[in-house]
Design an enzyme around this catalytic site. Structure first.
Site, PDB file in Angstrom:
ATOM      1  N   TYR A 127       0.822  -1.209   0.000  1.00  0.00           N
ATOM      2  CA  TYR A 127       0.000   0.000   0.000  1.00  0.00           C
ATOM      3  C   TYR A 127       0.862   1.268   0.000  1.00  0.00           C
ATOM      4  O   TYR A 127       0.333   2.374  -0.154  1.00  0.00           O
ATOM      5  CB  TYR A 127      -0.927   0.033   1.215  1.00  0.00           C
ATOM      6  CG  TYR A 127      -1.869  -1.138   1.331  1.00  0.00           C
ATOM      7  CD1 TYR A 127      -2.110  -1.999   0.264  1.00  0.00           C
ATOM      8  CD2 TYR A 127      -2.522  -1.396   2.531  1.00  0.00           C
ATOM      9  CE1 TYR A 127      -2.962  -3.086   0.390  1.00  0.00           C
ATOM     10  CE2 TYR A 127      -3.387  -2.471   2.667  1.00  0.00           C
ATOM     11  CZ  TYR A 127      -3.600  -3.323   1.595  1.00  0.00           C
ATOM     12  OH  TYR A 127      -4.453  -4.389   1.732  1.00  0.00           O
ATOM     13  N   LYS A 141     -12.941   0.214   4.693  1.00  0.00           N
ATOM     14  CA  LYS A 141     -12.097   1.398   4.565  1.00  0.00           C
ATOM     15  C   LYS A 141     -12.981   2.636   4.453  1.00  0.00           C
ATOM     16  O   LYS A 141     -13.957   2.639   3.703  1.00  0.00           O
ATOM     17  CB  LYS A 141     -11.233   1.288   3.309  1.00  0.00           C
ATOM     18  CG  LYS A 141     -10.532   2.582   2.914  1.00  0.00           C
ATOM     19  CD  LYS A 141     -10.096   2.547   1.470  1.00  0.00           C
ATOM     20  CE  LYS A 141      -9.734   3.936   0.975  1.00  0.00           C
ATOM     21  NZ  LYS A 141      -9.406   3.934  -0.475  1.00  0.00           N
ATOM     22  N   SER A 142     -12.643   3.657   5.215  1.00  0.00           N
ATOM     23  CA  SER A 142     -13.240   4.969   5.009  1.00  0.00           C
ATOM     24  C   SER A 142     -12.261   6.030   5.483  1.00  0.00           C
ATOM     25  O   SER A 142     -11.619   5.870   6.520  1.00  0.00           O
ATOM     26  CB  SER A 142     -14.560   5.129   5.766  1.00  0.00           C
ATOM     27  OG  SER A 142     -15.075   6.434   5.549  1.00  0.00           O
ATOM     28  N   VAL A 143     -12.180   7.098   4.714  1.00  0.00           N
ATOM     29  CA  VAL A 143     -11.319   8.218   5.105  1.00  0.00           C
ATOM     30  C   VAL A 143     -12.114   9.275   5.861  1.00  0.00           C
ATOM     31  O   VAL A 143     -11.548  10.274   6.303  1.00  0.00           O
ATOM     32  CB  VAL A 143     -10.642   8.850   3.867  1.00  0.00           C
ATOM     33  CG1 VAL A 143      -9.785   7.824   3.144  1.00  0.00           C
ATOM     34  CG2 VAL A 143     -11.673   9.453   2.909  1.00  0.00           C
ATOM     35  N   ARG A 172     -18.184   8.202   8.777  1.00  0.00           N
ATOM     36  CA  ARG A 172     -18.413   6.861   8.239  1.00  0.00           C
ATOM     37  C   ARG A 172     -17.628   5.812   9.013  1.00  0.00           C
ATOM     38  O   ARG A 172     -18.101   4.679   9.202  1.00  0.00           O
ATOM     39  CB  ARG A 172     -18.037   6.811   6.761  1.00  0.00           C
ATOM     40  CG  ARG A 172     -18.972   7.617   5.867  1.00  0.00           C
ATOM     41  CD  ARG A 172     -18.561   7.518   4.423  1.00  0.00           C
ATOM     42  NE  ARG A 172     -19.312   8.433   3.588  1.00  0.00           N
ATOM     43  CZ  ARG A 172     -19.004   8.715   2.331  1.00  0.00           C
ATOM     44  NH1 ARG A 172     -17.942   8.137   1.768  1.00  0.00           N
ATOM     45  NH2 ARG A 172     -19.732   9.561   1.629  1.00  0.00           N
ATOM     46  N   ASN A 176     -19.371   2.557  10.643  1.00  0.00           N
ATOM     47  CA  ASN A 176     -18.915   1.198  10.332  1.00  0.00           C
ATOM     48  C   ASN A 176     -18.615   0.381  11.579  1.00  0.00           C
ATOM     49  O   ASN A 176     -18.517  -0.853  11.506  1.00  0.00           O
ATOM     50  CB  ASN A 176     -17.673   1.256   9.436  1.00  0.00           C
ATOM     51  CG  ASN A 176     -17.982   1.719   8.033  1.00  0.00           C
ATOM     52  OD1 ASN A 176     -19.137   1.764   7.608  1.00  0.00           O
ATOM     53  ND2 ASN A 176     -16.952   2.092   7.287  1.00  0.00           N
TER      54      ASN A 176
END
Length: 284
Positions: free
Chosen positions: A53, A239-241, A245, A249
């Site tokens: 990544y 995944k959330s930035v 959110r 989650n």
């Protein structure tokens, strides 16, 4: 500030992994720091990263800034990272792991994983020897793999005498990989889902079925899908930035899917993956 606490899954080596974690794929090294910091503030205690990544240094900065690199905070955090495929092999894995620990600013990681099986250039067994040494040295707690199919898991076991504790695979309502999941359950391997919502594509799956279930419970379609995973016993790394959110989650325990709703999501299984084919893909 409200925080959320997630259940733990017991692995075949006796370690406990939080069932919900934060994925950091496709977040650049600079941007990932604030994303991980906000997740830790929200109550995440499981961060899933990888050398491939290209953001381990940014994750390490976040862990250091938030005080999670040592002491009691570190003991209560699960950090996963993965070996880059081009660095598979005994000697190269040992060099790579030292570099990765440095970038993460950690003395150990909770799980170290083979990222792809690379059947066209199989080096998993020699790499696993290095992994076992990291575990014996106390620098890794749990060994796992990603994207392994039953034939790869069979071969790894035949050559090393060991099954991984976790197999992280693409898994979501429209790509359920039931054969792989059944194999893992039969061999005591925990299943961990990446792309648990098909990168957002499954939010509208089933001609609005997910949205209708969400409306019944007063939650979001994303929460419905993640709750379905939780009820299946799957470890998930959405995944959330976005901080709001990230919190949603984690907020999956105020409702339960009815048997009919769960079955309706089961029925969405299809033939199309969102990501890559494990028979051909590699992280360079």
């Amino acid at each position: 500030m409200e925080t959320f606490h997630t259940p733990m899954v017991t692995l075949n080596d006796g370690n406990l992994i939080p069932q919900i974690g934060l994925g950091v794929l496709r977040i650049d090294d600079e941007g990932v720091t604030s994303v991980v910091e906000s997740a830790l503030e929200a109550g995440y205690r499981h961060i899933d990263g990888a050398a491939g990544y290209n953001n381990e240094a940014g994750v390490g900065r976040a862990l250091n800034n938030a005080g999670f690199t040592e002491g009691e905070q570190r003991k209560n955090l699960w950090v996963t990272t993965k070996l880059r495929d081009s660095e598979q092999g005994y000697d190269s894995a040992r060099k790579a792991f030292d570099r990765q620990l440095g970038l993460l600013q950690l003395d150990y990681v909770d799980m170290y994983m083979l990222h792809w099986p690379t059947p066209f250039d199989w080096r998993s067994s020699e790499t696993w020897k290095a992994f076992q040494e990291f575990r014996a040295e106390g620098r890794v707690r749990t060994l796992g793999v990603c994207n392994f199919l039953p034939e790869h898991l069979d071969r790894l076991h035949e050559e090393t005498g060991e099954y991984p504790a976790v197999n992280q695979i693409e898994l979501h309502p429209t790509w359920q990989q039931r054969e792989v999941v059944d194999y893992c359950k039969a061999h005591g391997i925990a299943v961990e889902a990446y792309s648990p919502m098909a990168r957002g594509a499954d939010l509208n799956a089933g001609n609005g079925a997910i949205e209708r279930i969400a409306a019944e419970h007063g939650v979001t379609p994303a929460q419905v899908i993640l709750r379905w995973h939780i009820e299946n016993g799957t470890i998930i790394i959405p995944k959330s930035v976005h901080a709001d959110r990230q919190k949603r989650n984690l907020d999956l325990f105020g409702f339960v899917l009815t048997p009919e709703e769960h079955a309706a999501i089961d029925a969405l299984d299809g033939p199309t993956r969102a990501g890559h084919d494990p028979m051909t893909f590699t992280y360079a």
